[in-house]
Design a protein around this motif. Structure first.
Motif, PDB file in Angstrom:
ATOM      1  N   LYS A  66       2.236   2.503  -9.316  1.00 22.93           N
ATOM      2  CA  LYS A  66       2.100   1.098  -9.053  1.00 22.93           C
ATOM      3  C   LYS A  66       2.405   0.907  -7.508  1.00 22.93           C
ATOM      4  CE  LYS A  66       2.300  -1.141 -13.041  1.00 22.93           C
ATOM      5  NZ  LYS A  66       1.091  -0.654 -13.537  1.00 22.93           N
ATOM      6  N   ASP A 119      -7.746  -1.454   1.292  1.00 26.86           N
ATOM      7  CA  ASP A 119      -9.172  -1.374   1.063  1.00 26.86           C
ATOM      8  C   ASP A 119     -10.031  -2.420   1.702  1.00 26.86           C
ATOM      9  OD1 ASP A 119      -9.430   1.021  -0.272  1.00 26.86           O
ATOM     10  OD2 ASP A 119      -9.410   0.257  -2.318  1.00 26.86           O
ATOM     11  N   GLU A 134      -1.054   1.710  -6.038  1.00 23.99           N
ATOM     12  CA  GLU A 134      -2.227   0.742  -6.382  1.00 23.99           C
ATOM     13  C   GLU A 134      -1.835  -0.504  -5.405  1.00 23.99           C
ATOM     14  OE1 GLU A 134      -1.679  -0.477 -10.742  1.00 23.99           O
ATOM     15  OE2 GLU A 134      -2.010   1.732 -11.142  1.00 23.99           O
ATOM     16  N   ARG A 135      -0.638  -1.020  -5.421  1.00 23.20           N
ATOM     17  CA  ARG A 135      -0.392  -2.225  -4.181  1.00 23.20           C
ATOM     18  C   ARG A 135      -0.843  -1.770  -2.893  1.00 23.20           C
ATOM     19  NH1 ARG A 135       3.868  -3.043  -0.832  1.00 23.20           N
ATOM     20  NH2 ARG A 135       3.909  -5.096   0.103  1.00 23.20           N
ATOM     21  N   ARG A 193      -3.288   0.266  -2.089  1.00 27.00           N
ATOM     22  CA  ARG A 193      -4.627   0.292  -1.933  1.00 27.00           C
ATOM     23  C   ARG A 193      -5.341  -0.878  -1.886  1.00 27.00           C
ATOM     24  NH1 ARG A 193      -8.104   5.450  -1.990  1.00 27.00           N
ATOM     25  NH2 ARG A 193      -9.820   4.284  -1.480  1.00 27.00           N
ATOM     26  N   ARG A 194      -4.691  -1.875  -2.727  1.00 23.91           N
ATOM     27  CA  ARG A 194      -5.250  -3.224  -2.849  1.00 23.91           C
ATOM     28  C   ARG A 194      -5.174  -3.816  -1.222  1.00 23.91           C
ATOM     29  NH1 ARG A 194      -2.297  -3.550  -7.678  1.00 23.91           N
ATOM     30  NH2 ARG A 194      -0.555  -4.751  -6.755  1.00 23.91           N
ATOM     31  N   ILE A 195      -3.937  -3.406  -0.452  1.00 25.25           N
ATOM     32  CA  ILE A 195      -4.018  -4.260   0.731  1.00 25.25           C
ATOM     33  C   ILE A 195      -4.911  -3.522   1.715  1.00 25.25           C
ATOM     34  CG2 ILE A 195      -2.473  -4.605   2.550  1.00 25.25           C
ATOM     35  CD1 ILE A 195      -0.234  -5.139   0.630  1.00 25.25           C
ATOM     36  N   ASP A 202      -1.488  -9.021  -0.811  1.00 21.94           N
ATOM     37  CA  ASP A 202      -1.840  -8.477  -2.085  1.00 21.94           C
ATOM     38  C   ASP A 202      -2.101  -9.565  -2.728  1.00 21.94           C
ATOM     39  OD1 ASP A 202      -2.075  -7.376  -4.588  1.00 21.94           O
ATOM     40  OD2 ASP A 202       0.012  -6.769  -4.647  1.00 21.94           O
ATOM     41  N   PRO A 203      -3.566  -9.464  -3.478  1.00 20.63           N
ATOM     42  CA  PRO A 203      -4.126 -10.370  -4.215  1.00 20.63           C
ATOM     43  C   PRO A 203      -3.321 -10.583  -5.697  1.00 20.63           C
ATOM     44  CG  PRO A 203      -5.689  -8.489  -4.182  1.00 20.63           C
ATOM     45  CD  PRO A 203      -4.563  -8.325  -3.136  1.00 20.63           C
ATOM     46  N   GLN A 204      -2.557  -9.872  -6.070  1.00 19.65           N
ATOM     47  CA  GLN A 204      -1.782  -9.706  -7.088  1.00 19.65           C
ATOM     48  C   GLN A 204      -0.387 -10.480  -6.876  1.00 19.65           C
ATOM     49  OE1 GLN A 204      -1.274  -6.527  -9.693  1.00 19.65           O
ATOM     50  NE2 GLN A 204      -3.494  -6.438 -10.010  1.00 19.65           N
ATOM     51  N   THR A 264      -3.292  -8.954   5.621  1.00 19.27           N
ATOM     52  CA  THR A 264      -3.877  -9.046   4.290  1.00 19.27           C
ATOM     53  C   THR A 264      -2.677  -9.135   3.312  1.00 19.27           C
ATOM     54  OG1 THR A 264      -5.605  -8.053   4.949  1.00 19.27           O
ATOM     55  CG2 THR A 264      -5.402  -7.908   2.470  1.00 19.27           C
ATOM     56  N   GLU A 314     -14.117  -1.711   3.898  1.00 18.08           N
ATOM     57  CA  GLU A 314     -15.117  -1.926   3.331  1.00 18.08           C
ATOM     58  C   GLU A 314     -16.303  -1.698   4.153  1.00 18.08           C
ATOM     59  OE1 GLU A 314     -14.814  -5.952   2.174  1.00 18.08           O
ATOM     60  OE2 GLU A 314     -13.774  -5.586   0.561  1.00 18.08           O
TER      61      GLU A 314
END
Ligand code: HEM
Length: 479
Positions: free
Chosen positions: A114, A124, A117-118, A120-122, A264-266, A262, A128
């Motif tokens: 977890k 990535d 994962e968090r 990476r979400r911030i 975390d979208p979650q 940025t 891009e």
């Protein structure tokens, strides 16, 4: 007489002789049978030459020692399983965390589950491929600065090119992350501290990460921890300064700003300064060590293949307008890109990826116990004799052939693959081809007499005694 010397002799061949091409440097392999002690000691010194030659033909190899069991996977389906289909069942090993934690804290490179994962979400979104345009000027400025730094060295005397490529790669990262050149006071202190850190260790290698017994030689832990503390302190200073600039509304729009703002979208959280410092550590390390290694080998290959060097230099001359920064330049440097890709096939900067089996598995009809070390080796995969035509040869045209494209689809992973693929891959490709083209536009590179580099696996694939080349200006007037 037909010759096959260590230089391109195409033009010197008498008619009727087969065209001979040099073979890029490859480490000598160990004898098939060695004692366990000899194997472990070789393993510690350099994991590439510690392996038997049959690994370039095998689909899988199992190593059983009293201390660990490991499986090297060369079968593209197995590689796909480990990296792409079920990465959660093959996490990064706890040894990696243990070895790198003093320098990298809880950075994305070594975390799992977890927490990873968090992170990476911030991270990535900042990398891009569409955002490469925004960091392109930083790459351009660093490339121009590198050309200037090389000028006093371009007098035909042999130089080790690796410190030069390290310098420019770190410069790119500092400019892209913090909008400062590597000559900035804090940035250059980080550069010096990285050097001291590597000298104290001397750098972690893949072999040192396997669970070997304590009597096998290790790095000097105390000194390494001290240099790690210095690097982390300096990085924290940069992050705190940036936080103050963000709070005051005067922060530049660069990678650090983008990542620090940025959420975390979650869960809407952002990185704390401590968390950000951990990530900056890996951007600096993963981002500069790898690109520096690839660039140094690319220049070596250009010295070994002067015909290709001439073509890349001509392309650079035609495409690059020294006075103007055009992002479209990047897509026009096609030969430089093909050379850079082929360089990373022969000399993948990260030679092996280490994972751990989280549960018992069965690979190619063999039992893989829980906790076994799983090694994915781009070094062997990229030179696999049953996958690639002319696996040890240098041929940048292979990417345009159906056969080369198929081999690449099955077995070309310099940036890894799947969920943990390198987020900086587009960044690194753009940077690599641009700097290679810029350097060759200005300088002719040649092999230093009597020197053949020996690839060894440190944290990245480097020359055991450096990579020694000579540089001379291509034309006398500077544009
Ligand atoms: C030629 C240059 C580069 C190469 C060959 C390369 C290669 C790799 C590879 C193979 C991995 C995965 C390692 C593993 O799975 O064990 C990786 C991860 C990573 N790379 Fe790169 N890299 C390069 C440049 C960069 C740059 C420029 C950056 C950032 C500025 C970067 C940031 C990262 C990060 C943050 C990770 C960790 C990703 C994760 O675990 O989720 N790399 N890189």
């Amino acid at each position: 007489m037909c010759v096959n010397a260590g230089k391109d002799k195409e033009s010197a061949q008498p008619p009727g002789c087969p065209v001979s091409r040099p073979v890029p440097a490859k480490p000598a392999q160990r004898p098939e049978r060695v004692s366990l002690l000899s194997y472990l000691l070789r393993f510690r010194r350099d994991i590439l030459s510690a392996q038997p030659a049959r690994l370039y033909r095998a689909w899988m190899a199992e190593f059983r020692t009293p201390f660990f069991t490991s499986f090297l996977c060369n079968d593209p389906d197995l590689v796909n399983l480990v990296l792409t289909e079920r990465p959660g069942d093959f996490p990064k090993s706890g040894r990696l965390f243990e070895a790198l934690q003093p320098l990298l804290g809880h950075s994305i490179f070594i975390t799992n589950g977890k927490e990873w994962e968090r992170q990476r979400r911030i991270i990535d979104p900042a990398f891009e491929s569409g955002r490469i345009r925004e960091v392109f000027p930083a790459m351009w400025d660093a490339a121009v600065a590198a050309v200037g730094r090389l000028e006093p060295l371009a007098d035909g005397r042999p130089i080790d090119i690796e410190p030069q490529t390290s310098h420019v790669a770190l410069d790119v990262i500092f400019r892209a992350l913090f909008s400062i050149p590597v000559e900035d006071r804090t940035a250059s202190a980080v550069f010096d501290a990285f050097r001291a850190h590597q000298a104290s260790r001397p750098m972690i290698n893949t072999g040192s990460l396997l669970p070997l017994p304590r009597w096998v030689p290790r790095w000097r832990a105390r000194k390494t921890k001290a240099t790690a503390r210095i690097i982390r302190g300096l990085i924290r200073q940069l992050v705190d300064e940036r936080q103050a600039d963000l709070d005051a509304g005067r922060a530049p729009d660069d990678l650090a700003t983008r990542i620090m703002t940025t959420a975390d979208p979650q869960d809407g959280s952002t990185f704390s300064p401590e968390e950000m410092a951990d990530q900056v550590g890996i951007f600096l390390l993963a981002g500069h060590e790898t690109s520096a290694a690839a660039l140094a080998w690319a220049l070596y290959l250009m010295a070994l293949f002067p015909d290709w060097q001439a073509r890349v230099a001509q392309e650079a001359e035609a495409v690059i307008d020294p006075g103007r920064i055009y992002f479209s330049t990047a897509s026009k440097l096609k030969l430089a890109r093909a050379v850079f890709r082929e360089t990373m096939r022969l000399y993948p900067p990260v030679p092996m990826y280490l994972r751990e089996a989280a549960r018992a598995e069965r690979f190619r009809a063999r039992d893989v116990p829980r906790g076994a070390q799983i090694i994915v080796s781009p070094w062997h995969l990229h030179r696999h004799e049953r996958i690639w035509r002319d696996p040890d040869g240098f041929d940048p045209t292979r990417w345009d052939t159906p056969e080369g494209r198929e081999s690449s689809r099955r077995a070309y992973i310099p940036f890894s693959a799947g969920a943990r693929v390198c987020p900086g891959s587009a960044f690194a490709m753009t940077e690599g081809q641009l700097i290679l083209a810029m350097i060759l536009r200005h300088y002719r590179v040649a092999l230093a007499p009597g020197h053949t580099p020996v690839p060894v696996a440190q944290l990245t694939v480097r020359g055991r005694d450096g990579i020694r080349l000579t540089l001379t200006p291509r034309k006398t007037e500077t544009p």
